[in-house]
Design a protein around this motif. Structure first.
Motif, PDB file in Angstrom:
ATOM      1  N   VAL A 244      66.348  70.014   4.198  1.00  0.00           N
ATOM      2  CA  VAL A 244      67.193  69.800   5.209  1.00  0.00           C
ATOM      3  C   VAL A 244      67.242  70.897   6.283  1.00  0.00           C
ATOM      4  O   VAL A 244      67.362  70.397   7.410  1.00  0.00           O
ATOM      5  N   ARG A 245      67.109  72.051   5.855  1.00  0.00           N
ATOM      6  CA  ARG A 245      66.769  73.046   6.805  1.00  0.00           C
ATOM      7  C   ARG A 245      65.912  72.895   7.798  1.00  0.00           C
ATOM      8  O   ARG A 245      65.867  73.311   9.171  1.00  0.00           O
ATOM      9  N   LYS A 246      64.829  72.505   7.510  1.00  0.00           N
ATOM     10  CA  LYS A 246      63.392  72.330   8.341  1.00  0.00           C
ATOM     11  C   LYS A 246      63.699  71.364   9.446  1.00  0.00           C
ATOM     12  O   LYS A 246      63.079  71.414  10.654  1.00  0.00           O
ATOM     13  N   ALA A 247      64.691  70.452   9.274  1.00  0.00           N
ATOM     14  CA  ALA A 247      65.050  69.412  10.228  1.00  0.00           C
ATOM     15  C   ALA A 247      66.034  69.896  11.397  1.00  0.00           C
ATOM     16  O   ALA A 247      66.166  69.105  12.047  1.00  0.00           O
ATOM     17  N   LEU A 248      66.530  71.210  11.108  1.00  0.00           N
ATOM     18  CA  LEU A 248      67.533  71.557  12.089  1.00  0.00           C
ATOM     19  C   LEU A 248      67.092  72.752  12.700  1.00  0.00           C
ATOM     20  O   LEU A 248      66.322  73.681  12.323  1.00  0.00           O
ATOM     21  N   PRO A 249      67.757  73.166  14.002  1.00  0.00           N
ATOM     22  CA  PRO A 249      67.604  74.368  14.587  1.00  0.00           C
ATOM     23  C   PRO A 249      67.987  75.469  13.492  1.00  0.00           C
ATOM     24  O   PRO A 249      69.043  75.455  12.917  1.00  0.00           O
ATOM     25  N   THR A 250      67.526  76.695  13.808  1.00  0.00           N
ATOM     26  CA  THR A 250      67.839  78.039  13.181  1.00  0.00           C
ATOM     27  C   THR A 250      69.413  78.433  13.277  1.00  0.00           C
ATOM     28  O   THR A 250      69.994  78.820  12.342  1.00  0.00           O
ATOM     29  N   SER A 251      69.850  78.022  14.431  1.00  0.00           N
ATOM     30  CA  SER A 251      71.492  78.362  14.732  1.00  0.00           C
ATOM     31  C   SER A 251      72.218  77.434  14.053  1.00  0.00           C
ATOM     32  O   SER A 251      73.550  77.838  13.888  1.00  0.00           O
ATOM     33  N   THR A 252      71.869  76.520  13.339  1.00  0.00           N
ATOM     34  CA  THR A 252      72.619  75.256  12.948  1.00  0.00           C
ATOM     35  C   THR A 252      73.482  75.878  11.408  1.00  0.00           C
ATOM     36  O   THR A 252      72.407  76.030  10.689  1.00  0.00           O
ATOM     37  N   GLN A 253      74.731  75.580  11.214  1.00  0.00           N
ATOM     38  CA  GLN A 253      75.252  75.870  10.078  1.00  0.00           C
ATOM     39  C   GLN A 253      75.221  74.689   9.522  1.00  0.00           C
ATOM     40  O   GLN A 253      75.785  73.866   9.948  1.00  0.00           O
ATOM     41  N   ILE A 254      74.812  74.414   7.921  1.00  0.00           N
ATOM     42  CA  ILE A 254      74.910  73.052   7.228  1.00  0.00           C
ATOM     43  C   ILE A 254      76.312  73.196   6.447  1.00  0.00           C
ATOM     44  O   ILE A 254      76.261  74.057   5.416  1.00  0.00           O
ATOM     45  N   LEU A 255      77.200  72.436   6.796  1.00  0.00           N
ATOM     46  CA  LEU A 255      78.589  72.600   5.976  1.00  0.00           C
ATOM     47  C   LEU A 255      78.276  71.566   4.763  1.00  0.00           C
ATOM     48  O   LEU A 255      79.018  72.258   3.738  1.00  0.00           O
ATOM     49  N   ASN A 256      78.030  70.234   4.722  1.00  0.00           N
ATOM     50  CA  ASN A 256      77.567  69.589   3.592  1.00  0.00           C
ATOM     51  C   ASN A 256      76.785  68.402   4.206  1.00  0.00           C
ATOM     52  O   ASN A 256      76.605  68.241   5.192  1.00  0.00           O
ATOM     53  N   TYR A 257      76.294  67.802   3.192  1.00  0.00           N
ATOM     54  CA  TYR A 257      75.561  66.467   3.343  1.00  0.00           C
ATOM     55  C   TYR A 257      75.510  65.379   2.445  1.00  0.00           C
ATOM     56  O   TYR A 257      75.773  65.817   1.365  1.00  0.00           O
ATOM     57  N   ASP A 258      75.220  64.261   2.673  1.00  0.00           N
ATOM     58  CA  ASP A 258      75.355  63.160   1.892  1.00  0.00           C
ATOM     59  C   ASP A 258      74.226  62.271   2.054  1.00  0.00           C
ATOM     60  O   ASP A 258      73.955  61.785   3.180  1.00  0.00           O
ATOM     61  N   PRO A 259      73.279  61.634   0.802  1.00  0.00           N
ATOM     62  CA  PRO A 259      73.429  62.112  -0.308  1.00  0.00           C
ATOM     63  C   PRO A 259      72.862  63.650  -0.601  1.00  0.00           C
ATOM     64  O   PRO A 259      72.308  64.130   0.044  1.00  0.00           O
ATOM     65  N   VAL A 260      73.352  64.320  -1.815  1.00  0.00           N
ATOM     66  CA  VAL A 260      73.235  65.654  -1.983  1.00  0.00           C
ATOM     67  C   VAL A 260      72.101  65.633  -3.160  1.00  0.00           C
ATOM     68  O   VAL A 260      71.481  66.558  -3.550  1.00  0.00           O
ATOM     69  N   ARG A 261      71.612  64.527  -3.804  1.00  0.00           N
ATOM     70  CA  ARG A 261      70.388  64.329  -4.547  1.00  0.00           C
ATOM     71  C   ARG A 261      69.601  62.902  -4.483  1.00  0.00           C
ATOM     72  O   ARG A 261      70.137  62.024  -3.880  1.00  0.00           O
ATOM     73  N   ILE A 262      68.270  63.270  -4.458  1.00  0.00           N
ATOM     74  CA  ILE A 262      67.314  61.850  -4.242  1.00  0.00           C
ATOM     75  C   ILE A 262      66.600  61.802  -5.572  1.00  0.00           C
ATOM     76  O   ILE A 262      65.879  62.681  -5.997  1.00  0.00           O
ATOM     77  N   SER A 263      66.614  60.814  -6.325  1.00  0.00           N
ATOM     78  CA  SER A 263      65.916  60.642  -7.567  1.00  0.00           C
ATOM     79  C   SER A 263      64.555  59.782  -7.004  1.00  0.00           C
ATOM     80  O   SER A 263      64.652  58.880  -6.442  1.00  0.00           O
ATOM     81  N   PHE A 264      63.520  60.597  -7.695  1.00  0.00           N
ATOM     82  CA  PHE A 264      61.972  60.107  -7.505  1.00  0.00           C
ATOM     83  C   PHE A 264      61.788  59.421  -8.726  1.00  0.00           C
ATOM     84  O   PHE A 264      60.044  59.483  -9.117  1.00  0.00           O
ATOM     85  N   ASN A 265      62.302  58.943  -9.791  1.00  0.00           N
ATOM     86  CA  ASN A 265      61.866  58.273 -10.726  1.00  0.00           C
ATOM     87  C   ASN A 265      60.772  57.185 -10.703  1.00  0.00           C
ATOM     88  O   ASN A 265      61.238  56.113  -9.696  1.00  0.00           O
ATOM     89  N   TYR A 266      59.867  57.063 -11.076  1.00  0.00           N
ATOM     90  CA  TYR A 266      58.766  56.045 -10.724  1.00  0.00           C
ATOM     91  C   TYR A 266      57.957  55.439 -12.064  1.00  0.00           C
ATOM     92  O   TYR A 266      58.103  55.986 -13.248  1.00  0.00           O
ATOM     93  N   ALA A 267      57.370  54.582 -11.895  1.00  0.00           N
ATOM     94  CA  ALA A 267      56.473  54.055 -12.981  1.00  0.00           C
ATOM     95  C   ALA A 267      55.062  53.686 -12.383  1.00  0.00           C
ATOM     96  O   ALA A 267      54.925  53.564 -11.096  1.00  0.00           O
TER      97      ALA A 267
END
Length: 331
Positions: free
Chosen positions: A121-144
């Motif tokens: 997430v940090r890579k997509a934002l400027p260095t000066s930006t503070q991240i307070l929260n985000y949603d979703p907080v997890r992504i499942s990559f379960n696969y077959a």
């Protein structure tokens, strides 16, 4: 200029002379300075806001299918100074890029969360930006793991050419086959892949067109987009006169046709006009088919013609005939 217009112009000039331009310019200068100071104060303050950042999944292995749907965007609550906030609203935001191969190979749980997710997430934002929260907080990559096989590709679209043009050869699909990934039962039922049923109109020159593949539930095609080469050429109409021949005629007979020649009309590409030769065409009637005929006229059939001509027609389509015995000398 009329008297009324001249009077109006005089009044406008008088009004402009009465204005104190020095005072207006002085006032405008202080307004600009005040606005500048106000913007500087705003830019130095910190604000909170919510933004939406799109997610792009890269390096996705072709041989897997995800058991859960993956989110297409992430909602962020951020804090930054006024200058950076201004850029958020007026500048296109960066996309959050997630390297799927790296994630599923480095995590036994196949879940992106915690500090690893924070790093992406940090890579997509400027260095000066503070991240307070985000949603979703997890992504499942379960696969077959999927089975795969190569299947032929069929063009299911429609090409409409401009008047006066035609296809001078077959449409070519690049590539002519694709890899299909799916569970074995679905894969066993799959025989072909098709392009989307789209229509392209108004072509008047050679064209390479990209077509997506028609989606099939539970099946992934690689590649998902293919190219269609459409060979287009302008055409012209030509006519030639050809003598009617008789096939399988006995040696003791002559045959006369009325008329003895027919006209062949056809369309040909402009690049092939100079290649047309009379000897490349032939029309004939088979003696075995008419020797017992009681009809006055019989149909003429084309026995040879160049492959590059189109819409070949005969005029007249039927001819009359008469048989004559040859003169024989008695020794």
């Amino acid at each position: 200029m009329s008297n009324a217009a001249n009077k109006i112009w005089q009044e406008v000039r008088f009004f402009l002379r009465k204005i104190s331009w020095k005072k207006i310019l002085t006032f405008s200068f202080f307004v600009i300075i005040a606005a500048f100071l106000w913007f500087m104060q705003i830019y130095n303050q910190y604000f909170e806001t919510s933004i939406i950042v799109p997610i792009k999944y890269i390096s996705v292995p072709d041989s897997i299918i995800f058991q859960d749907s993956l989110p297409s965007q992430i909602s962020l609550r951020i804090k930054d100074n006024g200058f950076s906030m201004f850029k958020y609203y007026f500048k296109k935001r960066d996309t959050l890029r997630l390297d799927v191969s790296a994630i599923i190979n480095s995590s036994s749980s196949k879940v992106l969360q915690g500090s690893t997710f924070d790093m992406y997430v940090r890579k997509a934002l400027p260095t000066s930006t503070q991240i307070l929260n985000y949603d979703p907080v997890r992504i499942s990559f379960n696969y077959a793991i999927l089975e795969y096989k190569k299947v032929p590709l069929i063009f299911d679209g429609q090409i409409n050419l401009s008047p006066g043009y035609f296809l001078n050869s077959d449409i070519k699909i690049i590539p002519d086959s694709v890899m299909a990934y799916a569970a074995k039962p679905d894969l066993d039922k799959l025989m072909f892949a098709y392009t989307v049923n789209d229509t392209i109109s108004g072509l008047n020159s050679d064209k390479r067109i990209s077509f997506k593949l028609a989606s099939v539930k539970g099946i992934r095609f690689v590649p998902e987009v293919v190219s269609i080469d459409v060979p287009v050429e302008a055409y012209t109409q030509k006519n030639v006169e050809i003598a009617v021949e008789c096939l399988n005629l006995p040696e003791n007979l002559n045959v006369k046709f009325f008329p003895s020649k027919v006209k062949l009309s056809f369309f040909v590409g402009v690049s092939e006009v100079d290649s047309i030769k009379i000897k490349d065409f032939s029309v004939a009637i088979d003696y075995d088919g008419i020797k017992e005929s009681k009809q006055v006229s019989v149909p003429v059939r084309i026995t040879s013609s160049p492959s590059y001509v189109r819409n070949l027609t005969i005029s007249p389509p039927n001819v009359e005939f008469i048989f004559e015995y040859k003169n024989t000398k008695v020794q």
